[in-house]
Scaffold this motif. Structure first.
Motif, PDB file in Angstrom:
ATOM      1  N   ASP A  98       1.275  -1.172  -0.027  1.00  0.00           N
ATOM      2  CA  ASP A  98      -0.654  -0.146  -0.244  1.00  0.00           C
ATOM      3  C   ASP A  98       0.951   1.531  -0.256  1.00  0.00           C
ATOM      4  OD1 ASP A  98       1.294  -0.366   2.550  1.00  0.00           O
ATOM      5  OD2 ASP A  98      -0.493   0.375   3.645  1.00  0.00           O
ATOM      6  N   GLY A  99       2.336   0.689  -0.693  1.00  0.00           N
ATOM      7  CA  GLY A  99       2.746   2.495  -0.455  1.00  0.00           C
ATOM      8  C   GLY A  99       3.192   2.460   0.336  1.00  0.00           C
ATOM      9  N   ALA A 100       3.728   1.955   2.007  1.00  0.00           N
ATOM     10  CA  ALA A 100       3.727   2.273   3.636  1.00  0.00           C
ATOM     11  C   ALA A 100       4.715   0.753   3.502  1.00  0.00           C
ATOM     12  CB  ALA A 100       3.047   2.728   4.604  1.00  0.00           C
ATOM     13  N   GLY A 101       4.326  -0.541   2.887  1.00  0.00           N
ATOM     14  CA  GLY A 101       4.058  -1.471   3.175  1.00  0.00           C
ATOM     15  C   GLY A 101       4.905  -2.171   4.216  1.00  0.00           C
ATOM     16  N   TYR A 102       3.408  -1.749   4.619  1.00  0.00           N
ATOM     17  CA  TYR A 102       2.911  -2.434   5.978  1.00  0.00           C
ATOM     18  C   TYR A 102       2.994  -3.863   6.740  1.00  0.00           C
ATOM     19  CZ  TYR A 102      -0.384  -3.139  10.971  1.00  0.00           C
ATOM     20  OH  TYR A 102      -0.456  -3.457  11.974  1.00  0.00           O
ATOM     21  N   ILE A 103       3.172  -4.278   6.729  1.00  0.00           N
ATOM     22  CA  ILE A 103       3.557  -6.093   7.341  1.00  0.00           C
ATOM     23  C   ILE A 103       3.024  -6.621   8.791  1.00  0.00           C
ATOM     24  CG2 ILE A 103       4.910  -7.546   8.393  1.00  0.00           C
ATOM     25  CD1 ILE A 103       7.265  -6.668   6.242  1.00  0.00           C
ATOM     26  N   SER A 104       1.624  -6.918   9.354  1.00  0.00           N
ATOM     27  CA  SER A 104       0.826  -7.534   9.951  1.00  0.00           C
ATOM     28  C   SER A 104       1.908  -8.590  10.600  1.00  0.00           C
ATOM     29  CB  SER A 104      -0.324  -8.351   9.532  1.00  0.00           C
ATOM     30  OG  SER A 104      -0.967  -8.754  11.004  1.00  0.00           O
ATOM     31  N   GLU A 105       2.637  -9.178  11.842  1.00  0.00           N
ATOM     32  CA  GLU A 105       3.418 -10.265  12.063  1.00  0.00           C
ATOM     33  C   GLU A 105       2.372 -11.243  12.353  1.00  0.00           C
ATOM     34  OE1 GLU A 105       6.270  -7.554  15.069  1.00  0.00           O
ATOM     35  OE2 GLU A 105       7.704  -8.007  13.311  1.00  0.00           O
ATOM     36  N   ASP A 106       1.627 -11.035  13.189  1.00  0.00           N
ATOM     37  CA  ASP A 106       0.662 -11.667  14.209  1.00  0.00           C
ATOM     38  C   ASP A 106      -0.912 -12.316  12.681  1.00  0.00           C
ATOM     39  OD1 ASP A 106       2.361 -13.233  15.213  1.00  0.00           O
ATOM     40  OD2 ASP A 106       2.005 -11.776  16.973  1.00  0.00           O
ATOM     41  N   PHE A 107      -0.484 -12.150  11.668  1.00  0.00           N
ATOM     42  CA  PHE A 107      -1.872 -12.050  10.626  1.00  0.00           C
ATOM     43  C   PHE A 107      -2.412 -13.344  11.131  1.00  0.00           C
ATOM     44  CE2 PHE A 107      -3.683 -14.145   7.024  1.00  0.00           C
ATOM     45  CZ  PHE A 107      -4.761 -13.284   6.510  1.00  0.00           C
ATOM     46  N   ARG A 108      -1.669 -14.578  11.403  1.00  0.00           N
ATOM     47  CA  ARG A 108      -2.973 -15.881  12.032  1.00  0.00           C
ATOM     48  C   ARG A 108      -2.135 -16.893  13.079  1.00  0.00           C
ATOM     49  NH1 ARG A 108      -4.463 -17.724   7.726  1.00  0.00           N
ATOM     50  NH2 ARG A 108      -6.488 -17.176   7.616  1.00  0.00           N
ATOM     51  N   LYS A 109      -2.554 -16.843  14.513  1.00  0.00           N
ATOM     52  CA  LYS A 109      -1.230 -17.219  15.182  1.00  0.00           C
ATOM     53  C   LYS A 109      -2.404 -17.814  16.117  1.00  0.00           C
ATOM     54  CE  LYS A 109       2.279 -16.586  18.427  1.00  0.00           C
ATOM     55  NZ  LYS A 109       3.586 -16.896  17.771  1.00  0.00           N
ATOM     56  N   PRO A 110      -1.940 -19.685  16.599  1.00  0.00           N
ATOM     57  CA  PRO A 110      -1.181 -19.930  15.997  1.00  0.00           C
ATOM     58  C   PRO A 110      -2.272 -20.744  14.905  1.00  0.00           C
ATOM     59  CG  PRO A 110      -2.799 -21.438  17.665  1.00  0.00           C
ATOM     60  CD  PRO A 110      -3.053 -19.640  17.869  1.00  0.00           C
ATOM     61  N   THR A 111      -1.191 -21.691  14.122  1.00  0.00           N
ATOM     62  CA  THR A 111      -1.195 -21.775  12.763  1.00  0.00           C
ATOM     63  C   THR A 111      -1.053 -23.284  12.354  1.00  0.00           C
ATOM     64  OG1 THR A 111       1.075 -21.727  11.675  1.00  0.00           O
ATOM     65  CG2 THR A 111      -0.389 -19.707  11.959  1.00  0.00           C
ATOM     66  N   ASN A 112      -0.699 -24.479  13.766  1.00  0.00           N
ATOM     67  CA  ASN A 112      -0.617 -25.437  13.127  1.00  0.00           C
ATOM     68  C   ASN A 112       0.375 -25.786  12.473  1.00  0.00           C
ATOM     69  OD1 ASN A 112      -0.647 -28.580  12.929  1.00  0.00           O
ATOM     70  ND2 ASN A 112      -2.244 -28.721  11.925  1.00  0.00           N
ATOM     71  N   GLU A 113       1.995 -24.876  12.483  1.00  0.00           N
ATOM     72  CA  GLU A 113       2.814 -24.842  12.118  1.00  0.00           C
ATOM     73  C   GLU A 113       2.922 -24.848  10.604  1.00  0.00           C
ATOM     74  OE1 GLU A 113       3.088 -27.282  14.944  1.00  0.00           O
ATOM     75  OE2 GLU A 113       4.027 -25.627  16.308  1.00  0.00           O
ATOM     76  N   ALA A 114       2.105 -24.047  10.411  1.00  0.00           N
ATOM     77  CA  ALA A 114       1.871 -23.838   8.994  1.00  0.00           C
ATOM     78  C   ALA A 114       2.868 -23.632   8.034  1.00  0.00           C
ATOM     79  CB  ALA A 114       0.799 -22.580   8.484  1.00  0.00           C
ATOM     80  N   ASN A 115       3.042 -24.277   6.599  1.00  0.00           N
ATOM     81  CA  ASN A 115       4.039 -24.233   5.464  1.00  0.00           C
ATOM     82  C   ASN A 115       3.969 -23.775   4.350  1.00  0.00           C
ATOM     83  OD1 ASN A 115       6.280 -25.098   3.868  1.00  0.00           O
ATOM     84  ND2 ASN A 115       6.938 -27.004   5.027  1.00  0.00           N
ATOM     85  N   GLY A 116       3.463 -24.014   3.232  1.00  0.00           N
ATOM     86  CA  GLY A 116       2.925 -23.803   2.002  1.00  0.00           C
ATOM     87  C   GLY A 116       1.494 -23.316   1.614  1.00  0.00           C
ATOM     88  N   ASN A 117       1.413 -22.012   0.823  1.00  0.00           N
ATOM     89  CA  ASN A 117      -0.199 -21.508   1.113  1.00  0.00           C
ATOM     90  C   ASN A 117      -0.044 -22.083  -0.482  1.00  0.00           C
ATOM     91  OD1 ASN A 117      -0.229 -20.836   3.875  1.00  0.00           O
ATOM     92  ND2 ASN A 117       1.596 -19.395   3.340  1.00  0.00           N
ATOM     93  N   THR A 118      -1.518 -21.437  -1.127  1.00  0.00           N
ATOM     94  CA  THR A 118      -2.164 -20.500  -1.900  1.00  0.00           C
ATOM     95  C   THR A 118      -3.037 -19.977  -1.828  1.00  0.00           C
ATOM     96  OG1 THR A 118      -2.075 -21.359  -4.615  1.00  0.00           O
ATOM     97  CG2 THR A 118      -3.214 -22.259  -2.804  1.00  0.00           C
ATOM     98  N   PHE A 119      -3.184 -19.365  -2.578  1.00  0.00           N
ATOM     99  CA  PHE A 119      -5.154 -18.698  -3.184  1.00  0.00           C
ATOM    100  C   PHE A 119      -5.734 -19.723  -3.595  1.00  0.00           C
ATOM    101  CE2 PHE A 119      -3.228 -15.835  -0.224  1.00  0.00           C
ATOM    102  CZ  PHE A 119      -3.987 -15.329   0.697  1.00  0.00           C
ATOM    103  N   ASP A 120      -6.595 -19.926  -4.052  1.00  0.00           N
ATOM    104  CA  ASP A 120      -8.083 -20.538  -4.972  1.00  0.00           C
ATOM    105  C   ASP A 120      -8.389 -19.036  -5.864  1.00  0.00           C
ATOM    106  OD1 ASP A 120     -10.253 -19.961  -4.145  1.00  0.00           O
ATOM    107  OD2 ASP A 120     -10.892 -21.386  -2.820  1.00  0.00           O
TER     108      ASP A 120
END
Length: 356
Positions: A98-120
């Motif tokens: 968004d220009g500022a490049g904001y990062i949410s460090e805990d977008f999802r937590k806990p995650t069951n040790e999530a690894n790979g992601n995609t979007f359908d």
């Protein structure tokens, strides 16, 4: 920002064998680093006739650091954001372009040790967790797509892609709990996965049927479709457990819901060095971009290969092992790279063949 300025081969190495430390100091990627002189010397053009993606007036940027093992970047085109996993810290992070490049460090937590992601193709996030593959619905609930196969638990799902024609979900299941427990789990009797032969699976979007489609790779890791969905590419990182394994990327022919004609297309060897391939994505020209590492300076980062003969044509050198990557941004021409502790990005003169 990327206005097409390209300097074809000012800094090529010989077949990608490079140079750092012999004539320039280690690069500072920190937020207070001095500006990088163009063209970026860590974007290597090996074959200028086939690798035309280098932009002369852009530089590799470190957008974030502080992960323990960064993995699974995926771009959400609707929301214009990137999601990636930090497996040991059991969290997912989000980067907003968004220009500022904001990062949410805990977008999802806990995650069951999530690894790979995609979007359908409905914009729903699909994630390979430690024990299962899940889809996050628009209302916030999670649907379990797969948690077992062949009557046994999954080893540890790793990477996932979605086919647009039928909505089927394809994922790899290598299992890495024998190395680090956060990428797997111990069974009740104390043994460590893999619980079954490491394989690639397809989930039927209509029936939910989970079917094995490939098991030639010793440990199938990253997975990607070719631009026209006629091929499937699968990284083999089996050398971590099997002495007879090789650092290769497999190619399969895809016909409907079946894979055939398995063959190693890419050999990751560079001179006398070879790192294992982790994740990969494909651009609109069919070139295959592979995250690689565990070798050291001059090798670790992203390596680019031609689809016809599997030859290395380009390279992006990073100061950390690169686990995975994806194309994103408004024009799908920004390459995001999750590399050990950090997230990097660079603009390229090509686009990702698929949405994420």
């Amino acid at each position: 920002m990327t206005n097409g300025l390209r300097l074809p081969h000012q800094d090529e190495g010989t077949h990608g064998v490079i140079r750092r430390g012999t004539h320039r100091p280690a690069r500072d990627f920190g937020p207070d680093a001095p500006p990088q002189r163009y063209p970026d010397p860590d974007i290597i053009v090996i074959d200028p006739k086939r690798f035309r993606a280098k932009v002369g007036n852009t530089a590799i940027k470190r957008l974030y650091t502080g992960c323990l093992w960064a993995e699974g970047p995926a771009w959400n085109a609707q929301g214009q954001y990137l999601v990636w996993s930090d497996i040991p810290n059991n969290r997912q992070l989000r980067y907003l372009e968004d220009g500022a490049g904001y990062i949410s460090e805990d977008f999802r937590k806990p995650t069951n040790e999530a690894n790979g992601n995609t979007f359908d193709f409905q914009g729903r996030q699909i994630t390979c967790e430690r024990t299962r593959v899940v889809r996050f619905e628009h209302n916030g609930t999670a649907t379990v797509l797969a948690d077992q196969a062949n009557g046994k638990p999954l080893n540890g799902p790793n990477d996932v892609v979605v086919h647009p024609n039928d909505g089927s979900i394809w994922f790899t299941d290598p299992g890495y709990g024998a190395i680090v427990l956060y990428e797997g789990q111990r069974s009740p009797n104390g043994s460590v996965q893999p619980y079954q032969k490491e394989s690639v699976y397809r989930v039927d979007a209509r029936t939910g049927e989970i079917r094995k489609v490939a098991d030639e790779p010793f440990k199938p890791n990253g997975i990607a479709f070719s631009p026209d969905y006629s091929k499937v590419y699968i990284c083999d990182s089996g050398i971590t457990h099997y002495p007879q394994a090789r650092n290769v990327v497999w190619q399969y022919d895809l016909d409907g819901d079946k894979l055939s004609n398995p063959r190693p297309l890419i050999d990751m060897a560079m001179g006398d060095r070879s790192g294992f391939p982790d994740g990969l994505r494909v651009d609109t020209e069919g070139n295959i971009w592979v995250g690689a590492g565990w070798v050291g300076e001059g090798y670790d980062g992203v390596q680019v290969f031609a689809p016809d003969d599997g030859q290395r044509i380009g390279q992006i050198c990073l100061p950390e092992c690169c686990a995975n990557l994806c194309f994103g941004g408004k024009k799908r021409n920004r390459l995001f790279m999750t590399a050990s502790q950090s997230l990097y990005a660079v603009y390229v003169e090509t686009q990702g063949a698929h949405n994420c």
